[in-house]
Structures are given as C-alpha cells and as structure tokens.
Motif scaffolding. Structure first.
Motif, PDB file in Angstrom:
ATOM      1  N   ARG A   1      43.223   2.803 -68.732  1.00 43.76           N
ATOM      2  CA  ARG A   1      44.625   2.732 -69.099  1.00 43.76           C
ATOM      3  C   ARG A   1      44.960   3.494 -70.389  1.00 43.76           C
ATOM      4  O   ARG A   1      46.000   3.298 -70.976  1.00 43.76           O
ATOM      5  N   CYS A   2      44.069   4.357 -70.823  1.00 39.82           N
ATOM      6  CA  CYS A   2      44.300   5.164 -72.024  1.00 39.82           C
ATOM      7  C   CYS A   2      44.821   6.533 -71.598  1.00 39.82           C
ATOM      8  O   CYS A   2      44.243   7.182 -70.730  1.00 39.82           O
ATOM      9  N   THR A   3      45.890   6.974 -72.248  1.00 40.85           N
ATOM     10  CA  THR A   3      46.462   8.269 -71.878  1.00 40.85           C
ATOM     11  C   THR A   3      45.513   9.426 -72.179  1.00 40.85           C
ATOM     12  O   THR A   3      45.515  10.421 -71.461  1.00 40.85           O
ATOM     13  N   TRP A   4      44.684   9.299 -73.214  1.00 45.37           N
ATOM     14  CA  TRP A   4      43.764  10.385 -73.524  1.00 45.37           C
ATOM     15  C   TRP A   4      42.700  10.532 -72.438  1.00 45.37           C
ATOM     16  O   TRP A   4      42.238  11.644 -72.184  1.00 45.37           O
ATOM     17  N   VAL A   5      42.333   9.438 -71.755  1.00 40.41           N
ATOM     18  CA  VAL A   5      41.373   9.533 -70.652  1.00 40.41           C
ATOM     19  C   VAL A   5      42.006  10.325 -69.509  1.00 40.41           C
ATOM     20  O   VAL A   5      41.382  11.234 -68.947  1.00 40.41           O
ATOM     21  N   ASP A   6      43.266   9.994 -69.174  1.00 36.68           N
ATOM     22  CA  ASP A   6      43.994  10.753 -68.150  1.00 36.68           C
ATOM     23  C   ASP A   6      44.014  12.238 -68.485  1.00 36.68           C
ATOM     24  O   ASP A   6      43.728  13.085 -67.637  1.00 36.68           O
ATOM     25  N   LEU A   7      44.371  12.525 -69.710  1.00 33.92           N
ATOM     26  CA  LEU A   7      44.515  13.899 -70.152  1.00 33.92           C
ATOM     27  C   LEU A   7      43.210  14.681 -69.995  1.00 33.92           C
ATOM     28  O   LEU A   7      43.186  15.771 -69.401  1.00 33.92           O
ATOM     29  N   TYR A   8      42.115  14.119 -70.496  1.00 36.93           N
ATOM     30  CA  TYR A   8      40.854  14.846 -70.468  1.00 36.93           C
ATOM     31  C   TYR A   8      40.258  14.933 -69.070  1.00 36.93           C
ATOM     32  O   TYR A   8      39.701  15.967 -68.695  1.00 36.93           O
ATOM     33  N   VAL A   9      40.369  13.881 -68.275  1.00 40.17           N
ATOM     34  CA  VAL A   9      39.838  13.945 -66.911  1.00 40.17           C
ATOM     35  C   VAL A   9      40.627  14.968 -66.098  1.00 40.17           C
ATOM     36  O   VAL A   9      40.045  15.774 -65.370  1.00 40.17           O
ATOM     37  N   GLU A  10      41.948  14.964 -66.244  1.00 33.37           N
ATOM     38  CA  GLU A  10      42.756  15.937 -65.504  1.00 33.37           C
ATOM     39  C   GLU A  10      42.442  17.368 -65.937  1.00 33.37           C
ATOM     40  O   GLU A  10      42.305  18.264 -65.107  1.00 33.37           O
ATOM     41  N   ARG A  11      42.294  17.592 -67.232  1.00 30.75           N
ATOM     42  CA  ARG A  11      41.924  18.926 -67.720  1.00 30.75           C
ATOM     43  C   ARG A  11      40.565  19.335 -67.180  1.00 30.75           C
ATOM     44  O   ARG A  11      40.348  20.484 -66.797  1.00 30.75           O
TER      45      ARG A  11
END
Length: 112
Positions: A49-59
């Motif tokens: 639920r951390c936005t930085w996890v979303d960001l890095y996994v998507e990148r």
C-alpha cells in the motif's frame, strides 16, 4: 492444466497411510514472460500500500530492454534475473495458481 502457455510436465502418485497424495511438477521457466503489466500492478497494489512501491515496480516492469543494438519498450512480462522477479513470481502464483486451486478444489489441501 495450462499455466501461462506451459503444460504440467508430469504427475507422480504416492500411496500413504492417510490416502493418496498427488504431486506434480510444473515447468515455470519463462512463466513471467507474458504477464500483463496492468494485472501485475493490480496485484502489487493489493498487497503493498505504499505509493513508492507502485512507482518502482511499475518503472521496473516497463523499463526498456536492449535487443541487439536496438532499445525495445516492454509491454508485457518481467525482466529475467531481476531482484524483484522472485517476489513478483510468488505474487503471480498466488493469484494464478493458489486461488484457482482453492476455488476449484476447496476440500483439497495443497502446498506449493
């Protein structure tokens, strides 16, 4: 049974005091080559639920790759040998295999 275009290689039956145990070996080579990025990101968002996890996994999923001398954009699949690949594989197997087994065989226990 088909898992991402791959068929289960073989089955083994073992007799035991508690009944019959069915074991199967599934070829998981290249299983993540055709994973849809949006579906994978939905799964990631369910558990992280951390936005930085979303960001890095998507990148990481969408990072272009070199094919010869050409830079190719990635629209599906995960990079092979990356540090996040085992985590994403377990997440994929949770939704592709574990929940499917629980739905279709609710009275059967299994271990992956």
């Amino acid at each position: 049974m088909v898992l991402s275009g791959r068929r289960i290689k073989h089955f083994r039956l073992h007799g035991s005091d508690a009944g019959v145990t069915l074991g199967c070996s599934i070829s998981t080579s290249k299983v993540l080559d055709h994973v849809d990025h949006e579906l994978m990101m939905e799964a990631v968002r369910q558990h992280a639920r951390c936005t930085w996890v979303d960001l890095y996994v998507e990148r990481w999923l969408k990072a272009p790759m070199m094919r010869g001398q050409e830079m190719v954009s990635r629209t599906q699949g995960t990079p092979q040998g990356g540090v996040v690949s085992p985590v994403l594989f377990n997440l994929y197997m949770h939704y592709a295999f574990d929940t499917s087994m629980a739905r279709h065989f609710p009275d059967t226990s299994f271990v992956r």
